[in-house]
Scaffold this motif. Structure first.
Motif, PDB file in Angstrom:
ATOM      1  N   ALA A 189       1.044   1.901  -6.152  1.00 35.98           N
ATOM      2  CA  ALA A 189      -0.169   3.032  -7.348  1.00 35.98           C
ATOM      3  C   ALA A 189      -0.644   3.035  -6.725  1.00 35.98           C
ATOM      4  O   ALA A 189      -1.153   3.954  -6.785  1.00 35.98           O
ATOM      5  N   HIS A 190      -2.143   2.108  -6.115  1.00 37.38           N
ATOM      6  CA  HIS A 190      -3.047   1.845  -5.719  1.00 37.38           C
ATOM      7  C   HIS A 190      -2.985   2.802  -4.625  1.00 37.38           C
ATOM      8  O   HIS A 190      -4.117   3.751  -4.304  1.00 37.38           O
ATOM      9  N   ILE A 191      -1.851   3.185  -3.258  1.00 40.20           N
ATOM     10  CA  ILE A 191      -2.100   3.901  -2.417  1.00 40.20           C
ATOM     11  C   ILE A 191      -2.533   5.444  -2.501  1.00 40.20           C
ATOM     12  O   ILE A 191      -2.252   6.460  -2.405  1.00 40.20           O
ATOM     13  N   GLN A 192      -0.784   5.435  -3.461  1.00 41.52           N
ATOM     14  CA  GLN A 192      -1.187   6.807  -3.538  1.00 41.52           C
ATOM     15  C   GLN A 192      -1.912   7.403  -4.258  1.00 41.52           C
ATOM     16  O   GLN A 192      -2.608   8.746  -5.077  1.00 41.52           O
ATOM     17  N   GLN A 193      -2.805   6.609  -5.206  1.00 44.54           N
ATOM     18  CA  GLN A 193      -3.699   7.064  -5.839  1.00 44.54           C
ATOM     19  C   GLN A 193      -4.743   7.774  -5.595  1.00 44.54           C
ATOM     20  O   GLN A 193      -6.071   8.723  -5.221  1.00 44.54           O
ATOM     21  N   LYS A 194      -5.153   6.741  -3.676  1.00 45.44           N
ATOM     22  CA  LYS A 194      -6.321   6.543  -2.936  1.00 45.44           C
ATOM     23  C   LYS A 194      -5.920   8.064  -2.415  1.00 45.44           C
ATOM     24  O   LYS A 194      -6.934   9.038  -1.835  1.00 45.44           O
ATOM     25  N   LEU A 195      -5.019   7.777  -1.816  1.00 43.07           N
ATOM     26  CA  LEU A 195      -4.137   9.324  -1.095  1.00 43.07           C
ATOM     27  C   LEU A 195      -4.126  10.535  -1.682  1.00 43.07           C
ATOM     28  O   LEU A 195      -3.987  11.527  -0.641  1.00 43.07           O
ATOM     29  N   ARG A 196      -3.748  10.356  -2.931  1.00 42.49           N
ATOM     30  CA  ARG A 196      -3.759  11.727  -3.099  1.00 42.49           C
ATOM     31  C   ARG A 196      -2.274  11.768  -2.838  1.00 42.49           C
ATOM     32  O   ARG A 196      -2.437  13.468  -2.950  1.00 42.49           O
ATOM     33  N   ARG A 197      -1.030  11.559  -2.635  1.00 42.10           N
ATOM     34  CA  ARG A 197       0.287  11.854  -1.646  1.00 42.10           C
ATOM     35  C   ARG A 197       1.570  11.079  -3.088  1.00 42.10           C
ATOM     36  O   ARG A 197       0.722   9.667  -3.093  1.00 42.10           O
TER      37      ARG A 197
END
Length: 216
Positions: A189-197
């Protein structure tokens, strides 16, 4: 049939600034301001409610968060299709670099808003990026930053992203990294938030573009 107007939420803590910017933006046939906000918290609420194409966000605003950049993950979760244009008086290239790294699509100086803001909004709505040319030149001329995880990812998040891109399930990743499935889900979830993907295909493309799947 004319294309739909680009919807905008305008966030600045000075009413007179918002009024002037709204006059400039609403004068354009393809731009439409749907709401205004005077605090960071208001900006998040109005963006979540209206889901505009673009949020024009002042870098320094009052609110419950230290700065507008701290709101970008929450904004991305509440309105993932909204692109953020930072509008500020801060002409230090480090602020511009931090804004773009945090997920902003554009960085415009208030001193050049009358000539640059409309273009920045149109580019952001089209999925492109925009940076004030003078700041862009300063960033390009600056020494490269030390190598490290891209886009503010932690080393652990890079490991999780690499395994996601290689096709492993959350359970597989947890077993390999000695993490619970819930912890893996949190990292994802954090990865998706940071990358906006959000999709696996987008994460795979990001991993490929940044060499995360190359052999060590």
């Amino acid at each position: 049939m004319a294309p739909a107007a680009i919807t905008i939420v305008l966030a600045d803590d000075h009413a007179v600034v918002r009024s002037g910017l709204r006059f400039v933006l609403d004068a354009e046939d393809d731009l439409h301001v749907v709401a205004e906000a005077g605090t960071i918290d208001d900006a998040v609420r109005k963006t979540a409610a209206h889901r505009p194409a673009v949020l024009v966000l002042d870098l320094n605003m009052p609110g419950s968060l230290p700065s507008s950049l701290d709101a970008l993950p929450e904004l991305a979760a509440a309105a993932p299709d909204t692109r953020v244009v930072i509008l500020t008086m801060q002409d230090d290239p480090q602020f511009a670099r931090a804004a773009l790294a945090a997920g902003a699509a554009a960085y415009v100086l208030k001193e050049a808003a009358d000539t640059e803001l409309v273009e920045a909004i149109r580019r952001a709505a089209a999925g492109e990026a925009y940076l004030n040319p003078r700041l862009g030149a300063q960033i390009a001329a600056a020494p490269p930053e030390p190598a490290g995880p891209p886009d503010d990812l932690t080393e652990r998040e890079v490991e999780v992203l690499r395994l996601i891109a290689l096709g492993h399930t959350n359970g597989d990743i947890g077993a390999q990294l000695y993490l619970s499935v819930r912890t893996v889900e949190s990292h994802r979830a954090h990865i998706q938030q940071k990358l906006r993907r959000t999709s696996r295909a987008e994460l795979v493309r990001y991993a490929l573009d940044h060499g995360l799947l190359d052999d060590p």
